[in-house]
Design a protein around this motif. Structure first.
Motif, PDB file in Angstrom:
ATOM      1  N   GLY A   1       1.314  -1.233   0.058  1.00 28.42           N
ATOM      2  CA  GLY A   1       0.014  -0.309   0.173  1.00 28.42           C
ATOM      3  C   GLY A   1       1.071   1.262  -0.090  1.00 28.42           C
ATOM      4  O   GLY A   1       0.507   2.260  -0.497  1.00 28.42           O
ATOM      5  N   PHE A   2       2.237   1.292   0.721  1.00 29.46           N
ATOM      6  CA  PHE A   2       2.409   2.243   0.772  1.00 29.46           C
ATOM      7  C   PHE A   2       3.842   2.765  -0.725  1.00 29.46           C
ATOM      8  O   PHE A   2       3.323   3.202  -0.672  1.00 29.46           O
ATOM      9  CB  PHE A   2       4.162   2.249   1.590  1.00 29.46           C
ATOM     10  N   TYR A   3       4.107   1.659  -0.942  1.00 33.05           N
ATOM     11  CA  TYR A   3       4.729   1.745  -2.753  1.00 33.05           C
ATOM     12  C   TYR A   3       3.697   2.052  -3.834  1.00 33.05           C
ATOM     13  O   TYR A   3       3.595   3.353  -3.934  1.00 33.05           O
ATOM     14  CB  TYR A   3       5.508   0.267  -2.929  1.00 33.05           C
ATOM     15  N   MET A   4       2.243   2.258  -3.017  1.00 30.03           N
ATOM     16  CA  MET A   4       1.575   2.134  -3.989  1.00 30.03           C
ATOM     17  C   MET A   4       1.390   3.588  -4.294  1.00 30.03           C
ATOM     18  O   MET A   4       1.101   4.532  -5.601  1.00 30.03           O
ATOM     19  CB  MET A   4       0.137   1.651  -3.929  1.00 30.03           C
ATOM     20  N   MET A   5       1.262   3.891  -2.926  1.00 31.07           N
ATOM     21  CA  MET A   5       0.855   5.454  -2.467  1.00 31.07           C
ATOM     22  C   MET A   5       1.980   7.074  -3.328  1.00 31.07           C
ATOM     23  O   MET A   5       1.807   7.436  -3.736  1.00 31.07           O
ATOM     24  CB  MET A   5       0.796   6.024  -1.850  1.00 31.07           C
ATOM     25  N   LEU A   6       2.968   6.345  -3.435  1.00 31.16           N
ATOM     26  CA  LEU A   6       4.635   6.570  -3.116  1.00 31.16           C
ATOM     27  C   LEU A   6       4.043   6.958  -4.990  1.00 31.16           C
ATOM     28  O   LEU A   6       4.375   7.789  -5.602  1.00 31.16           O
ATOM     29  CB  LEU A   6       4.999   5.655  -2.771  1.00 31.16           C
ATOM     30  N   ALA A   7       4.266   5.645  -5.566  1.00 28.60           N
ATOM     31  CA  ALA A   7       3.531   5.235  -6.989  1.00 28.60           C
ATOM     32  C   ALA A   7       2.580   6.602  -7.030  1.00 28.60           C
ATOM     33  O   ALA A   7       3.076   7.207  -8.206  1.00 28.60           O
ATOM     34  CB  ALA A   7       3.496   4.107  -7.518  1.00 28.60           C
ATOM     35  N   GLY A   8       2.440   6.705  -6.909  1.00 24.37           N
ATOM     36  CA  GLY A   8       0.597   7.104  -7.123  1.00 24.37           C
ATOM     37  C   GLY A   8       0.960   9.154  -6.876  1.00 24.37           C
ATOM     38  O   GLY A   8       0.028   9.804  -7.748  1.00 24.37           O
ATOM     39  N   ALA A   9       1.731   9.042  -6.143  1.00 25.51           N
ATOM     40  CA  ALA A   9       2.110  10.932  -5.442  1.00 25.51           C
ATOM     41  C   ALA A   9       3.009  11.222  -6.761  1.00 25.51           C
ATOM     42  O   ALA A   9       2.818  12.459  -7.594  1.00 25.51           O
ATOM     43  CB  ALA A   9       2.497  10.721  -4.016  1.00 25.51           C
ATOM     44  N   VAL A  10       4.110  10.581  -6.721  1.00 23.62           N
ATOM     45  CA  VAL A  10       5.622  10.579  -8.234  1.00 23.62           C
ATOM     46  C   VAL A  10       3.907  10.654  -8.990  1.00 23.62           C
ATOM     47  O   VAL A  10       4.638  12.410 -10.163  1.00 23.62           O
ATOM     48  CB  VAL A  10       5.831   9.299  -8.196  1.00 23.62           C
ATOM     49  N   LEU A  11       3.309   9.949  -9.845  1.00 25.45           N
ATOM     50  CA  LEU A  11       3.211  10.198 -11.312  1.00 25.45           C
ATOM     51  C   LEU A  11       1.635  11.358 -11.612  1.00 25.45           C
ATOM     52  O   LEU A  11       1.857  11.691 -11.914  1.00 25.45           O
ATOM     53  CB  LEU A  11       2.233   9.009 -11.291  1.00 25.45           C
ATOM     54  N   MET A  12       1.285  11.413  -9.933  1.00 25.15           N
ATOM     55  CA  MET A  12      -0.016  12.924 -10.071  1.00 25.15           C
ATOM     56  C   MET A  12       0.715  14.280  -9.950  1.00 25.15           C
ATOM     57  O   MET A  12       0.692  15.179 -11.058  1.00 25.15           O
ATOM     58  CB  MET A  12      -0.526  13.044  -8.932  1.00 25.15           C
ATOM     59  N   THR A  13       2.418  14.149  -9.392  1.00 21.06           N
ATOM     60  CA  THR A  13       3.067  15.398 -10.114  1.00 21.06           C
ATOM     61  C   THR A  13       3.573  15.610 -11.159  1.00 21.06           C
ATOM     62  O   THR A  13       3.489  16.559 -11.458  1.00 21.06           O
ATOM     63  CB  THR A  13       4.209  15.045  -8.760  1.00 21.06           C
ATOM     64  N   PHE A  14       3.726  14.908 -11.136  1.00 21.38           N
ATOM     65  CA  PHE A  14       4.669  14.423 -12.810  1.00 21.38           C
ATOM     66  C   PHE A  14       2.970  15.382 -14.587  1.00 21.38           C
ATOM     67  O   PHE A  14       3.196  16.283 -14.848  1.00 21.38           O
ATOM     68  CB  PHE A  14       4.546  13.189 -13.310  1.00 21.38           C
ATOM     69  N   LEU A  15       2.207  14.780 -13.856  1.00 17.94           N
ATOM     70  CA  LEU A  15       1.150  14.947 -14.503  1.00 17.94           C
ATOM     71  C   LEU A  15       0.264  16.260 -14.574  1.00 17.94           C
ATOM     72  O   LEU A  15      -0.510  16.658 -15.577  1.00 17.94           O
ATOM     73  CB  LEU A  15      -0.277  13.242 -14.154  1.00 17.94           C
ATOM     74  N   VAL A  16       0.323  16.453 -13.426  1.00 14.24           N
ATOM     75  CA  VAL A  16      -0.123  17.852 -13.070  1.00 14.24           C
ATOM     76  C   VAL A  16       0.888  18.929 -13.642  1.00 14.24           C
ATOM     77  O   VAL A  16       0.363  20.391 -14.111  1.00 14.24           O
ATOM     78  CB  VAL A  16      -0.087  18.452 -11.419  1.00 14.24           C
ATOM     79  N   LEU A  17       2.319  18.751 -13.106  1.00 13.22           N
ATOM     80  CA  LEU A  17       3.408  20.078 -14.206  1.00 13.22           C
ATOM     81  C   LEU A  17       2.985  19.903 -15.215  1.00 13.22           C
ATOM     82  O   LEU A  17       3.606  20.394 -16.277  1.00 13.22           O
ATOM     83  CB  LEU A  17       4.538  19.316 -13.026  1.00 13.22           C
ATOM     84  N   TRP A  18       3.454  18.481 -16.190  1.00 14.70           N
ATOM     85  CA  TRP A  18       2.831  18.328 -17.242  1.00 14.70           C
ATOM     86  C   TRP A  18       1.763  18.765 -17.870  1.00 14.70           C
ATOM     87  O   TRP A  18       1.967  19.587 -19.717  1.00 14.70           O
ATOM     88  CB  TRP A  18       3.551  17.095 -17.979  1.00 14.70           C
ATOM     89  N   ARG A  19       0.361  18.717 -17.235  1.00 11.42           N
ATOM     90  CA  ARG A  19      -0.402  19.709 -18.118  1.00 11.42           C
ATOM     91  C   ARG A  19      -0.276  21.553 -17.826  1.00 11.42           C
ATOM     92  O   ARG A  19      -0.901  21.887 -18.939  1.00 11.42           O
ATOM     93  CB  ARG A  19      -1.647  19.056 -17.147  1.00 11.42           C
ATOM     94  N   ARG A  20       0.044  21.526 -16.666  1.00 11.62           N
ATOM     95  CA  ARG A  20       0.379  22.372 -16.402  1.00 11.62           C
ATOM     96  C   ARG A  20       1.024  23.931 -17.107  1.00 11.62           C
ATOM     97  O   ARG A  20       1.120  25.036 -18.186  1.00 11.62           O
ATOM     98  CB  ARG A  20       0.712  23.220 -14.952  1.00 11.62           C
ATOM     99  N   LEU A  21       2.432  23.030 -17.343  1.00 10.21           N
ATOM    100  CA  LEU A  21       3.343  23.457 -18.275  1.00 10.21           C
ATOM    101  C   LEU A  21       3.628  23.135 -19.890  1.00 10.21           C
ATOM    102  O   LEU A  21       3.530  24.069 -20.197  1.00 10.21           O
ATOM    103  CB  LEU A  21       5.030  22.865 -17.531  1.00 10.21           C
ATOM    104  N   ARG A  22       2.373  22.485 -19.893  1.00  6.75           N
ATOM    105  CA  ARG A  22       2.822  22.267 -21.864  1.00  6.75           C
ATOM    106  C   ARG A  22       1.413  23.231 -22.516  1.00  6.75           C
ATOM    107  O   ARG A  22       1.758  23.364 -23.271  1.00  6.75           O
ATOM    108  CB  ARG A  22       1.500  20.822 -21.686  1.00  6.75           C
TER     109      ARG A  22
END
Length: 465
Positions: free
Chosen positions: A277-298
């Motif tokens: 569960g911890f590692y799933m949340m870590l992966a989700g947090a990293v992926l969420m950060t990347f997608l938010v930044l990509w959507r905004r910066l693009r």
């Protein structure tokens, strides 16, 4: 009231009803007895709980209350109730056998509210899984969602139910004497499947004589015939036959001349599921950060790009200099861990971004900034949990600092969920941000002044001690 569609009023009434029901249970049957959920009771309870989630989802169109469970109008009041009860927990000294408010983990209203949140979480996850469609657009939305929510659900359920199967004992070892006995938390002597003999106690000190490092050179014998020589250090436990051996303490009066070493032995059979569960949340947090930044910066203009760049540079520099000033002090052994730098840096980075978010929110709501900050808060919290497991044998013990970290995290979750409502009010959203930031300040430094944390929190020691 209670006219369809239900809204926040009904959500708060459900939360209030659960608190009242919890008080009735507390008065009638006494506190929750977690020991009753030891294997196989815990796996049966988990199976029943999963079946209830499935039934709520299947009958959601026939029973309106079941349909309401999977809405923001149900989730937000539930989290508010959880925050209020957890604040009480954070303000009172917690101890086993204490009064209702001094033993919140066994307090029925507290337990029922968190069960309610987990039920809502499970229904929402099941609905998203069933409705998930295999397309690039949907997967970019669904994968971070499922990683975060399913990871949280897995960690909550397995950590709670698995706690009854966890064994924690302390063993006092002496030089040249193999020891098979250990003390359970109630003081009962337990015969262990392994024997530990202290070969040498190791201690290094700073110039002022305060401990810099202490460790034990030990020999381990098992009933299966294993004979192992190893060194157990603070933050560096050793695992054998399902038991993790932690360096816990020593004879403080003798100091470097100590002839004994106190070890803590922990068996946690549900740990792989909690870690999943911890590692799933870590992966989700990293992926969420990347997608938010990509959507905004693009879509950002060159001026906006420079603004974002400057913001992240300032936040990084602040986090770095804060960490550097903290790291130059003489650190107690528990802080000398590879997890120390990422845990502190990520948290301070998130705090800085959230500080900026609450300031500029008066002019413009900054949802993406809060999303990214919450992702970093999640990462910092999980780093801390993984570190705590290596240092003390438990990933989450509701230490006062951990309690306020959970309060802060829930508060920002409320903001994010509230902003998902089609008719949310911006002024209320701003006030949620302000209150969340106040709670963050309590988590960051206010905890050091709370009477409930003095002498009971591993987070309030001085780094020079």
């Amino acid at each position: 009231m209670w006219t369809k569609p239900w809204n926040f009023k009904e959500g708060f009434l459900i939360g209030g009803g659960l608190i009242v029901a919890g008080l009735a249970l507390q008065l009638s049957v006494g506190p929750v007895v977690w020991e009753a959920f030891a294997w196989p009771a815990n796996i049966i309870v988990l199976a029943v709980f999963l079946a209830i989630i499935a039934l709520v989802y299947l009958f959601r169109k026939k029973v309106y209350a079941f349909q309401f469970i999977g809405t923001y109008q149900a989730a937000i009041p539930a989290m508010v109730c959880a925050i209020l009860l957890t604040i009480i927990m954070g303000l009172t000294r917690q101890q086993e056998g204490g009064t209702w408010l001094n033993n919140m983990l066994s307090f029925w209203p507290f337990v029922l509210i968190y069960i309610h949140i987990t039920l809502i979480l499970g229904v929402i996850i099941l609905r998203r899984i069933v409705n998930c469609q295999l397309s690039i657009v949907n997967l970019k939305r669904d994968i971070p969602f499922l990683l975060n929510h399913l990871g949280l659900f897995l960690a909550l359920t397995t950590a709670t139910l698995g706690n009854a199967d966890m064994q924690r004992v302390k063993m006092i070892t002496a030089i040249g004497v193999p020891e098979w006995r250990a003390l359970e938390q109630g003081g009962t002597i337990k015969q262990m499947p392994i024997a530990i003999e202290l070969k040498k106690f190791i201690m290094e000190t700073y110039e002022d004589g305060k401990p810099k490092r202490f460790a034990s050179e030990i020999q381990i014998q098992t009933k299966l015939g294993k004979n192992i020589e190893t060194i157990v250090d603070v933050n560096k436990p050793y695992e054998v036959d399902g038991w993790k051996i932690y360096q816990y303490g020593y004879d403080t009066q003798m100091g470097v001349q100590s002839q004994i070493s106190i070890l803590e032995l922990v068996s946690d059979p549900w740990l792989p599921l909690v870690y999943a569960g911890f590692y799933m949340m870590l992966a989700g947090a990293v992926l969420m950060t990347f997608l938010v930044l990509w959507r905004r910066l693009r879509k950002a203009t060159s001026k906006a790009l420079w603004t974002y760049f400057a913001l992240f540079v300032v936040a990084s520099l602040f986090a770095y200099f804060f960490f550097d000033s903290y790291n130059t002090k003489t650190l107690v052994p528990a802080l000398q861990s590879p997890w120390f730098a990422p845990h502190v840096f990520v948290y301070i980075f998130a705090y800085t971004l959230l500080g900026v978010a609450v300031i500029i929110a008066w002019w413009k709501l900054t949802d993406d900034l809060v999303y990214v900050s919450l992702a970093f808060l999640t990462i910092g919290m999980l780093f801390g949990a993984l570190w705590a497991k290596e240092a003390w044998g438990h990933y989450w013990s509701w230490d006062p600092k951990e309690t306020w970290a959970a309060i802060t995290w829930l508060a920002y979750l409320i903001y994010i969920h509230y902003r998902q409502l089609p008719r949310n009010r911006e002024r209320l959203a701003i006030w949620i941000l302000v209150v969340s930031f106040v709670l963050l300040q309590m988590c960051w430094w206010g905890i050091n002044y709370l009477p409930s944390a003095q002498g009971s929190s591993v987070h309030t020691y001085s780094t020079s001690e």
